[in-house]
Design a protein around this motif. Structure first.
Motif, mmCIF file in Angstrom:
data_model
loop_
_atom_site.group_PDB
_atom_site.id
_atom_site.type_symbol
_atom_site.label_atom_id
_atom_site.label_comp_id
_atom_site.label_asym_id
_atom_site.label_seq_id
_atom_site.Cartn_x
_atom_site.Cartn_y
_atom_site.Cartn_z
ATOM 1 N N THR A 15 8.894 4.634 -17.100
ATOM 2 C CA THR A 15 8.764 3.336 -16.283
ATOM 3 C C THR A 15 7.770 2.579 -16.948
ATOM 4 O O THR A 15 6.466 3.055 -16.880
ATOM 5 C CB THR A 15 8.554 3.722 -15.078
ATOM 6 N N LEU A 46 5.460 -0.989 -16.148
ATOM 7 C CA LEU A 46 4.932 -1.702 -15.006
ATOM 8 C C LEU A 46 4.242 -3.060 -15.754
ATOM 9 O O LEU A 46 3.399 -2.888 -16.386
ATOM 10 C CB LEU A 46 3.901 -1.276 -14.116
ATOM 11 N N ALA A 83 0.094 -2.979 -5.225
ATOM 12 C CA ALA A 83 1.613 -2.621 -5.721
ATOM 13 C C ALA A 83 1.514 -1.793 -6.811
ATOM 14 O O ALA A 83 2.515 -0.865 -6.899
ATOM 15 C CB ALA A 83 2.106 -4.191 -6.264
ATOM 16 N N GLU A 101 3.544 1.998 -6.662
ATOM 17 C CA GLU A 101 4.558 2.437 -7.402
ATOM 18 C C GLU A 101 4.017 3.701 -8.269
ATOM 19 O O GLU A 101 5.111 4.455 -8.378
ATOM 20 C CB GLU A 101 4.608 1.210 -8.803
ATOM 21 N N ARG A 116 6.123 7.277 -7.568
ATOM 22 C CA ARG A 116 7.066 7.810 -8.711
ATOM 23 C C ARG A 116 6.457 9.141 -8.985
ATOM 24 O O ARG A 116 7.052 10.038 -9.755
ATOM 25 C CB ARG A 116 7.051 7.166 -9.938
ATOM 26 N N VAL A 138 4.545 6.605 -16.485
ATOM 27 C CA VAL A 138 4.457 5.419 -16.265
ATOM 28 C C VAL A 138 3.486 4.592 -16.888
ATOM 29 O O VAL A 138 2.210 5.180 -17.202
ATOM 30 C CB VAL A 138 3.902 5.183 -14.730
ATOM 31 N N VAL A 193 9.598 -2.342 -13.983
ATOM 32 C CA VAL A 193 9.217 -3.406 -12.924
ATOM 33 C C VAL A 193 8.167 -4.512 -13.433
ATOM 34 O O VAL A 193 7.266 -4.127 -14.078
ATOM 35 C CB VAL A 193 8.347 -2.574 -11.924
ATOM 36 N N LEU A 223 6.162 -7.429 -9.033
ATOM 37 C CA LEU A 223 5.100 -6.701 -8.460
ATOM 38 C C LEU A 223 4.039 -7.663 -7.732
ATOM 39 O O LEU A 223 3.600 -7.344 -6.781
ATOM 40 C CB LEU A 223 3.972 -6.175 -9.793
ATOM 41 N N ALA A 230 5.741 -7.952 -4.602
ATOM 42 C CA ALA A 230 6.147 -6.719 -3.662
ATOM 43 C C ALA A 230 5.371 -6.661 -2.183
ATOM 44 O O ALA A 230 4.186 -7.269 -1.989
ATOM 45 C CB ALA A 230 5.387 -5.393 -4.557
ATOM 46 N N SER A 288 7.471 -0.716 -2.498
ATOM 47 C CA SER A 288 8.248 -0.508 -3.769
ATOM 48 C C SER A 288 8.859 -1.709 -4.039
ATOM 49 O O SER A 288 9.222 -2.551 -3.067
ATOM 50 C CB SER A 288 9.082 0.952 -3.539
ATOM 51 N N VAL A 324 14.124 -2.004 -9.461
ATOM 52 C CA VAL A 324 13.871 -1.986 -10.935
ATOM 53 C C VAL A 324 15.250 -2.215 -11.696
ATOM 54 O O VAL A 324 16.220 -2.032 -11.099
ATOM 55 C CB VAL A 324 13.424 -0.476 -11.249
#
Length: 228
Positions: A3, A5, A16, A20, A24, A183, A206, A211, A214, A221, A224
């Motif tokens: 993932t 960010l 945010a 996340e 996760r 992440v 994301v 973000l 958010a 969350s 995505v």
């Protein structure tokens, strides 16, 4: 699963980012930092920068971040703390920043150096509103924005973005293969390049825009997009 960010180092993203990571619960939180920068952020140690175009750009980042009510790198500290909170490993996936910046300056042409100095001086007078306008332009046409950067400062684009994309993508792929879910907290300008290098690897993204919008609650969350 990896993932990404996409962050901006001058924005208030701590809540945010934390939300996340907590949602996760990855095995690894990978940060766009090298060890020296990481420890300087953790300890809030001022870094000696001297007087140069690159130090002026760093000062610009600090000044803009304070206009948003944060310090540069707060989002990385939030990510590291969230990782510690859930027992995730912290991985530092970036190259040595001092060495990279030194290469940029040494390999730039005289024309590029002049352009960088002019941009750095102009940055000293940039306001938050100008940053938001440029960010909107980036959102509307990221490839065009980066192409413009490459035309103006091709050496900086190659070393600061393209080469680091390749290094960080390799690190992320190795972490995912050996550890499990990762992440990656990286600058938004690196996201598309990382996706290209990680073609064929399951990725969730994301973006910075998501973000920043958010919900502020602890369990916030965002939607995505999935790249396969």
């Amino acid at each position: 699963m990896i993932t990404l960010l996409g962050v901006g180092h001058v924005f208030d993203l701590s809540r945010a980012i934390r939300a996340e990571i907590l949602a996760r619960r990855p095995k690894v939180v990978a940060l766009e930092l090298d060890p020296i920068r990481y420890h300087a952020l953790v300890r809030r140690t001022p870094r000696a920068r001297g007087v140069s175009a690159l130090s002026l750009l760093a000062h610009f980042q600090i000044r803009i971040a304070r206009q948003y009510g944060v310090e540069v790198g707060d989002e990385m500290i939030a990510a590291a703390r969230a990782a510690q909170e859930i027992g995730s490993e912290i991985a530092l996936i970036d190259q040595d920043s001092q060495a990279v910046l030194g290469r940029v300056w040494r390999e730039m042409s005289l024309r590029e150096r002049v352009r960088l100095v002019v941009a750095a001086i102009g940055g000293l007078f940039t306001r938050k509103e100008k940053v938001e306008a440029e960010l909107e332009r980036f959102y509307r046409n990221e490839p065009g924005f980066l192409q413009e950067f490459a035309r103006e400062l091709p050496t900086a684009k190659r070393i600061l973005i393209d080469e680091r994309d390749a290094v960080m993508a390799r690190a992320l792929q190795e972490l995912a293969a050996s550890k499990g879910d990762v992440v990656g907290v990286v600058g938004e300008g690196h996201v598309d390049g990382l996706i290209r290098h990680l073609e064929g690897v399951p990725i969730q993204v994301v973006h910075l825009q998501e973000l920043r919008s958010a919900p502020p609650g602890p369990n916030a969350s965002v939607n995505v997009s999935v790249q396969l």
